[in-house]
Design an enzyme around this catalytic site. Sequence first.
Site, short mmCIF file in Angstrom:
data_model
loop_
_atom_site.label_atom_id
_atom_site.label_comp_id
_atom_site.label_asym_id
_atom_site.label_seq_id
_atom_site.Cartn_x
_atom_site.Cartn_y
_atom_site.Cartn_z
CE LYS A 126 40.48 25.82 0.68
NZ LYS A 126 40.57 26.83 1.70
CB SER A 453 37.52 28.21 16.90
OG SER A 453 36.95 27.50 15.84
CD1 TRP A 581 42.75 32.24 2.74
CD2 TRP A 581 42.37 31.63 4.85
NE1 TRP A 581 42.22 30.97 2.71
CE2 TRP A 581 41.98 30.57 4.00
CE3 TRP A 581 42.21 31.46 6.22
CZ2 TRP A 581 41.45 29.37 4.47
CZ3 TRP A 581 41.67 30.27 6.69
CH2 TRP A 581 41.30 29.24 5.83
CB CYS A 663 38.80 22.54 6.45
SG CYS A 663 39.40 24.17 6.86
CG HIS A 714 31.11 24.05 7.08
ND1 HIS A 714 31.53 25.31 7.38
CD2 HIS A 714 32.21 23.37 6.71
CE1 HIS A 714 32.83 25.40 7.21
NE2 HIS A 714 33.26 24.23 6.81
C1 LIG Z 1 38.24 28.50 8.33
N1 LIG Z 1 37.88 29.53 7.43
C2 LIG Z 1 38.48 30.76 7.41
C3 LIG Z 1 38.85 31.30 6.17
N2 LIG Z 1 39.44 32.50 6.11
C4 LIG Z 1 39.69 33.16 7.24
N3 LIG Z 1 40.30 34.33 7.18
N4 LIG Z 1 39.33 32.69 8.45
C5 LIG Z 1 38.71 31.49 8.57
O1 LIG Z 1 38.39 31.08 9.70
N5 LIG Z 1 38.61 30.62 5.04
C6 LIG Z 1 38.07 29.31 5.05
C7 LIG Z 1 37.20 29.11 6.22
C8 LIG Z 1 35.96 29.91 6.05
N6 LIG Z 1 35.25 29.83 7.20
C9 LIG Z 1 34.88 30.86 7.98
C10 LIG Z 1 34.28 30.51 9.15
C11 LIG Z 1 33.82 31.49 9.99
C12 LIG Z 1 33.97 32.81 9.65
C13 LIG Z 1 33.41 33.79 10.58
O2 LIG Z 1 32.89 33.40 11.59
N7 LIG Z 1 33.40 35.06 10.27
C14 LIG Z 1 32.79 36.00 11.18
C15 LIG Z 1 33.66 37.21 11.39
C16 LIG Z 1 34.82 36.92 12.26
C17 LIG Z 1 35.39 38.20 12.84
O3 LIG Z 1 36.38 38.68 12.36
N8 LIG Z 1 34.73 38.76 13.81
C18 LIG Z 1 35.13 40.00 14.47
C19 LIG Z 1 34.06 41.04 14.30
C20 LIG Z 1 32.77 40.54 14.85
C21 LIG Z 1 31.60 41.47 14.67
O4 LIG Z 1 30.88 41.35 13.72
N9 LIG Z 1 31.41 42.39 15.60
C22 LIG Z 1 30.23 43.21 15.59
C23 LIG Z 1 29.85 43.56 17.02
C24 LIG Z 1 29.32 42.36 17.69
C25 LIG Z 1 28.46 42.73 18.89
O5 LIG Z 1 28.54 43.82 19.42
O6 LIG Z 1 27.70 41.86 19.29
C26 LIG Z 1 30.51 44.48 14.81
O7 LIG Z 1 31.68 44.80 14.61
O8 LIG Z 1 29.52 45.07 14.37
C27 LIG Z 1 35.31 39.74 15.95
O9 LIG Z 1 34.98 38.64 16.40
O10 LIG Z 1 35.85 40.61 16.61
C28 LIG Z 1 31.46 36.45 10.64
O11 LIG Z 1 30.73 37.03 11.46
O12 LIG Z 1 31.16 36.28 9.44
C29 LIG Z 1 34.58 33.17 8.48
C30 LIG Z 1 35.05 32.18 7.61
N1 LIG Z 2 42.00 26.52 14.45
C1 LIG Z 2 41.03 27.01 13.52
C2 LIG Z 2 41.13 26.30 12.22
C3 LIG Z 2 40.08 26.65 11.25
S1 LIG Z 2 40.45 26.13 9.65
C4 LIG Z 2 39.65 26.83 14.11
O1 LIG Z 2 39.48 25.92 14.89
O2 LIG Z 2 38.75 27.59 13.79
ZN LIG Z 3 39.39 24.20 9.18
#
Ligand SMILES: CN1c2c(nc(N)[nH]c2=O)NC[C@@H]1CNc1ccc(C(=O)N[C@@H](CCC(=O)N[C@@H](CCC(=O)N[C@@H](CCC(=O)O)C(=O)O)C(=O)O)C(=O)O)cc1
Ligand SMILES: N[C@@H](CCS)C(=O)O
Ligand SMILES: [Zn+2]
Length: 785
Positions: A126, A453, A581, A663, A714
Amino acid sequence: MSSQQKTHNLGYPRIGERRELKKATEAYWQGKLSQDELKAVGKQLRQTNWEKQRDAGIDLIPCNDFSFYDQMLDMSCLLGNIPERFQGEHSNDTFDLQFKIARGVQETKDKSSPCSPSGFASEMTKWFDTNYHFIVPEFTKESTFQVLSTKVFDEFAEAKALGINAKPVLIGPLTYLTLGKVQDAKNPDFNRFELIDKLLPVYETVLARLAEEGAEWVQIDEPVLALDLSNEQRAILKESYARLANASGAAKLIVASYFGELRENLADFLALPVDGLHFDADRGYAEIDSVLANFPKDKILSLGVVDGRNIWINDFSRSLQILNKATTTVGPESLWVAPSCSLLHTPITLKNEPKLDTELTSWLAFANEKLDEIASLRNLLVDSDSNQDKLAKNISAHQSHSNSKRIHNPEVAQRLAAVKDPDYERDSTFAARQKAQQEKLDLPLFPTTTIGSFPQTKAVRSARARFKKGELNAEQYDQFLKEETKRCVEFQDNIGIDMPVHGEFERNDMVEFFGEQLDGFTFTKNGWVQSYGSRYVKPPVIFGDVSRPSAMTTYWSEYAQSLTKRPMKGMLTGPITILQWSFVRNDQPRELTTRQIALAIRDEVADLERIGIAAIQIDEPAIREGLPLRRSDWAAYLDWAVKAFRLSSCCVRDDTQIHTHMCYSEFNDIIDSIAALDADVITIETSRSNMELLDAFVGFQYPNEIGPGIYDIHSPRIPGIQEMEKLMHKASALLPIRNLWVNPDCGLKTRNWAEVEPALRNMVACAESLRENATVESAEMATTT
Ligand SMILES: CN1c2c(nc(N)[nH]c2=O)NC[C@@H]1CNc1ccc(C(=O)N[C@@H](CCC(=O)N[C@@H](CCC(=O)N[C@@H](CCC(=O)O)C(=O)O)C(=O)O)C(=O)O)cc1
Ligand SMILES: N[C@@H](CCS)C(=O)O
Ligand SMILES: [Zn+2]
């Protein structure tokens, strides 16, 4: 013009209004876009961003704040600091190399030792107390540096070609060394600060070249100035800037501090022999008078009055007071109006949020609106009769906020006032609970589980998007999610995961999902912020008192439990992580907001237990990032953070197992608070650090159960059985085996099934082999110690 205050920006979000960078980068990784096409997307984004800033009236516009992955990784590439295991992989072109360092490389050559993870990615951690993660520079005693990547020069030239004399941004040598890590098997105790003499000549060369190419200003970020520094670090600061100031020729240097008060570092900061200093006047509010009183006559003062870490509108009246005072002290020609830090941590624009109501919108400012605020403040300073409409609008929005009935909910206050000491305590000690849970759950030694997840595939995301657009009705979407969940639970049953999870397919994000269901929150449609690499988050906005109108997770947990005889783990996000967050209201202490969230989670925990869920995980990955930057402020934070977790979890019977997960965290200095959470099981990320993070638990003789992550989620790499066994052997030698779980580092949402299936099969095989090899003697010990 030259005698008036200037407008200044430290960094602009790089991801694009429509997440263009993510889409292009991921397409490139999948081989669907060529390198030239990806580079063209980057170029277009930079042009749009520079022009946006210029048109908003920003005088000093940053370059090299753009990155395809991470700005610390860019610095490593610039300085030629490439971990040895990747050195065969690069020529002088660091473009693909950056992704290899960040994401790891699946080894293909090293067949002789298949368990040697030769291409493992660099650690990610971080960035201060933000939800942004950087790639940790690696050092050895033999590290050498030379200018390698040309990115900063290329981007400066690119801006110049567009008629913008941009201000290149670099991370300073003290911050770079401080945030890096020694990875030297032969010299594990090597002091990385000894590398300063090898590092500085490279910075000198870079600055000299930028000066030659016509850079008027170069911004050097030293956010470590907001941390506790040793005498050695202080000496390095002094020495570095004496040298860099000499080397920078015609280019002027501005050193940027941000993220916190400078306290005992203030005098050293003000004495730096550079041309300008940036000060975070938001987090450093208490020190403004001291900064002004002692500010050197010959320097530019960049005052970060607009909060770059939150999304609330600026308080113009307050900022103008500060800026007017600063103008009197340093003179208008020496004052720059700025955001507190880079705008990387805010979403780009409110323009794409038509669903937010007008009142709420009038309280908010994203990056573009913050640029407008900076320009308006400067204009109001220069001519107090100008921009009166903007001032009036700002004052009226603040009035509507303080008078709004949407913010306060008396029932929430009453409930909090009724919380009593026993609400923070489980009924029995851990030892008694462990016995009750063993009897109920009947798990083997080295039980296997995952963190929650499972892959958020294109199909899952797209079904959600279609549901949101009305292309799928509620029943169809529900059916889709049921099929995904069923497949996931069956898969876990088939491969023999002892404590399955439902897979979180119904969740967009672990925080946003809860925010969407809680009162006091609102959320955006396009308010994305980079979390790491191509992964972004859409933090919810906490604007009022928080409460839970109805159960949030029981529907899916109950359904998933109905599919298996094994104990299904319920899955919640903890109060500190939800706070950390989200964009949090700034009209009451964060502690109070957290307690409100804790009560909402407590109700959910009780509901999960009521429907027969025997193990409930409350994720708290952000506990550590919430730590104040200064150690002297830690105790107060840890006290309320631990209490909030306990308030959320201490409402269950002895035989209900509370898990937590963390994490990206180092535990050494907060292990007593981690133990005080009193979770029955903690799962942590340890694989990239090769189990180093377990040391804290070992030293503390951590009494409760623990799952050290053995699968680096990752990285697309699939870990081998022996490689994971090796990690577990390490853990088994350190901790009582009856307390050990076998699990990945974190959730599997970012991975695909083709990676997850073999990786988890290997993980289960690893646990089976550990069980087989645990001698009768140690198994006996495990049940008796
Ligand atoms: C565990 N982690 C997280 C942190 N913070 C959070 N708020 N959440 C976390 O999980 N901080 C520390 C870590 C950082 N790690 C991650 C891990 C993974 C992601 C991630 O996967 N982000 C996704 C977005 C997730 C989301 O909100 N998705 C929405 C929108 C999806 C989307 O893009 N839809 C499209 C249409 C898709 C289609 O038609 O095929 C659109 O809208 O255009 C959802 O699922 O609904 C990412 O994509 O980056 C983040 C932090
Ligand atoms: N339950 C969450 C934790 C991420 S830090 C996951 O599995 O994605
Ligand atoms: Zn985690």
